[in-house]
Design an enzyme around this catalytic site. Structure first.
Site, PDB file in Angstrom:
ATOM      1  CB  SER A   1      -0.852  -0.036   1.255  1.00 29.92           C
ATOM      2  OG  SER A   1      -1.790  -1.132   0.933  1.00 29.92           O
TER       3      SER A   1
ATOM      4  NE  ARG B   1      -2.708   4.820  -0.124  1.00 33.86           N
ATOM      5  CZ  ARG B   1      -3.353   3.618  -0.219  1.00 33.86           C
ATOM      6  NH1 ARG B   1      -2.544   2.466  -0.584  1.00 33.86           N
ATOM      7  NH2 ARG B   1      -4.745   3.594  -0.038  1.00 33.86           N
TER       8      ARG B   1
ATOM      9  CB  SER C   1     -13.101   0.212  -3.133  1.00 39.03           C
ATOM     10  OG  SER C   1     -11.850   0.290  -2.996  1.00 39.03           O
ATOM     11  CB  SER C   2     -11.285   3.440   1.245  1.00 37.91           C
ATOM     12  OG  SER C   2     -10.269   2.375   1.243  1.00 37.91           O
TER      13      SER C   2
ATOM     14  CD  GLU D   1      -4.884  -4.701   4.320  1.00 39.26           C
ATOM     15  OE1 GLU D   1      -3.806  -4.754   4.797  1.00 39.26           O
ATOM     16  OE2 GLU D   1      -5.425  -3.880   3.545  1.00 39.26           O
TER      17      GLU D   1
ATOM     18  CG  HIS E   1     -11.446  -7.262  -1.297  1.00 40.78           C
ATOM     19  ND1 HIS E   1     -10.535  -6.703  -0.408  1.00 40.78           N
ATOM     20  CD2 HIS E   1     -12.478  -6.325  -1.005  1.00 40.78           C
ATOM     21  CE1 HIS E   1     -10.662  -5.678   0.261  1.00 40.78           C
ATOM     22  NE2 HIS E   1     -11.934  -5.465  -0.042  1.00 40.78           N
TER      23      HIS E   1
ATOM     24  NE  ARG F   1      -9.292 -10.938   0.061  1.00 40.81           N
ATOM     25  CZ  ARG F   1      -8.394 -10.111   0.123  1.00 40.81           C
ATOM     26  NH1 ARG F   1      -8.761  -9.185   1.013  1.00 40.81           N
ATOM     27  NH2 ARG F   1      -7.396 -10.117  -0.612  1.00 40.81           N
TER      28      ARG F   1
ATOM     29  NE  ARG G   1      -4.290  -8.904   2.242  1.00 37.99           N
ATOM     30  CZ  ARG G   1      -2.984  -8.587   2.632  1.00 37.99           C
ATOM     31  NH1 ARG G   1      -2.208  -9.426   3.095  1.00 37.99           N
ATOM     32  NH2 ARG G   1      -2.477  -7.372   2.039  1.00 37.99           N
TER      33      ARG G   1
END
Length: 454
Positions: A31, A35, A194-195, A342, A369, A373, A414
């Site tokens: 992440s 970014r 989703s953020s 997550e 996702h 999930r 994951r």
């Protein structure tokens, strides 16, 4: 003899013979790395990223930016990551050749083609960047990427003056017709799925003519720590950002237009990727040390200290890093994971091995996702003998004696690490396509074996 395709190959999940005792150097945060790449690409001067994660998602981001004209130089030219494991001490570390990346901003251009793979950060963060390119930029990716929501970014960019061809899908594939600039200004979006919709607009906003004012109009906003991460990283490169936390309106973020600084940034370890190793200490009653765990961070994975302590462990930040120790017992938990969704697969795996039931709430958005999930965890744990039921916004897990079997991953990193956690306590678990962990955690099987002293 024909090799077995990676997506169908089965990996025998190692069974722990006793309590683990290991130090695991977790690679850099995906992440933060992705970014940082975007912000460095939009800066007014070159910058450095040190100890970045070198994984599928970050290489896709770097490749996409290169396709639009950004220079990204790696300090080492080897094409593959290297894992160092000391089986005598149970110490493992994964390092890649990109131990430092120099990012050289340039005028963004098209035509260009971007492969997003199945990386949410790439498919959502880069269309706003592409509006600043001089020419068309086409976005495509894995089949699953076509099913992941993108309408929030597409609709918002159109409202801000961008021209995007998506044939009405609100999803990939699509083409952004960059005009070299974007007006920007106020925009309303529903980011409840989703953020990353919010982060996507904020990251490029300093380069928009009017900056941006993003107003979230939907229901609860998931993964707020990731928006805080975006804001903190913007401020670190000189952007002016007003947020609800800094006295602004609720659910409104404002970014003022202006030049971004090129910085020399060292990437934090990926705390969410530390989860399976901490879980190993909890499940086996052992101790795992994660070096360089930050005292203060916006990473959602930092909440593992609280959650796994409640589930039966204890932890301490020392000069060595985060020292986490299991008590030999694993307890169930009732917890709202809305801000840290997550972490759900790993927590579900631990909960399936607990001594009491667990309820995980606030994660309905996980159905959108890398895979659904919630459905995937329910199916895979139950096929090993578990008792998991889906709720409207999460999972209810009743521990049962588990048995071996194939744990499918659905191309979701994951899910693979969740299966590995169960395999520590349950003999005969085989993980289908463990190679999918390369999305964010290169060389996971080698790190896992090193932790166990194998």
């Amino acid at each position: 003899m024909t090799a077995t395709p990676a997506h169908t190959a089965l990996w025998p999940a190692p069974h722990a013979r006793g309590a683990v005792d290991a130090t695991v150097h977790v690679p850099g945060s995906k992440s933060v790395t992705n970014r940082a790449l975007v912000l460095a690409a939009l800066a007014s001067e070159p910058g450095w990223l040190r100890r970045p994660l070198r994984s599928r998602d970050t290489l896709l981001m770097a490749g996409a930016l290169r396709a639009m004209g950004v220079g990204i130089e790696e300090t080492v030219s080897s094409n593959s990551a290297t894992t160092h494991v000391d089986s005598g001490t149970g110490t493992g570390t994964a390092t890649g050749p990109g131990e430092a990346w120099r990012v050289i901003p340039s005028t963004l251009h098209g035509p260009a083609t971007v492969d997003v793979g199945n990386a949410g950060t790439v498919m959502r963060f880069l269309p706003p960047v592409a509006t600043l390119a001089d020419g068309p930029v086409r976005f495509d990716g894995d089949p699953r990427s076509y099913e992941r929501p993108l309408h929030g970014v597409i609709d918002a960019l159109r409202a801000l003056g961008a021209r995007i061809d998506d044939e009405g899908r609100g999803a990939l594939p699509l083409t952004v017709h960059g005009g070299g600039a974007l007006d920007g200004g106020p925009v309303e979006i529903d980011a409840s799925s989703s953020s990353q919709f919010v982060s996507a607009l904020l990251l490029s906003a300093p380069r928009f003519n009017q900056g941006v004012e993003v107003r979230h109009t939907g229901s609860s906003l998931p993964s707020l720590p990731h928006i805080r991460m975006t804001v903190d990283m913007l401020r670190a490169v000189g952007a002016q950002v007003d947020t609800p936390e800094s006295g602004g309106e609720p659910n409104v973020w404002r970014v003022t237009p202006g030049a971004l600084l090129g910085r020399d940034l060292t990437i934090e370890p990926d705390l969410s990727n530390a989860q399976p190793f901490l879980a190993a200490a909890l499940v086996t009653g052992g101790t795992v040390v994660i070096p360089d765990w930050p005292e203060h961070t916006t990473q959602p994975g930092d909440r593992l200290r609280e959650i796994f302590t409640e589930m039966g462990g204890s932890c301490e930040l020392t000069e060595r890093g985060l020292e986490f120790t299991g008590s030999g017992a694993v307890h169930g938990i009732e917890v709202d994971l809305g801000e840290v969704g997550e972490l759900t697969p790993g927590i579900a795996a631990v909960a399936a091995l607990a001594d009491s039931p667990s309820t995980l709430r606030g994660v309905a958005h996980l159905r959108l996702h890398e895979t659904d999930r919630l459905a995937a965890l329910t199916k895979e744990i139950n096929e090993l003998g578990g008792d998991v039921t889906e709720t409207a916004d999460g999972l209810h897990i009743r521990p049962r004696p588990l048995h071996g079997g194939v744990f499918h991953t659905y191309d979701d990193h994951r899910m693979a690490t969740a299966g590995a956690i169960i395999g520590l306590a349950v003999e005969g678990v085989e993980i289908e396509n463990v190679a999918t962990t390369a999305k964010t955690l290169p060389d996971f099987p080698e790190l896992w074996a090193g932790m166990l002293g194998n």
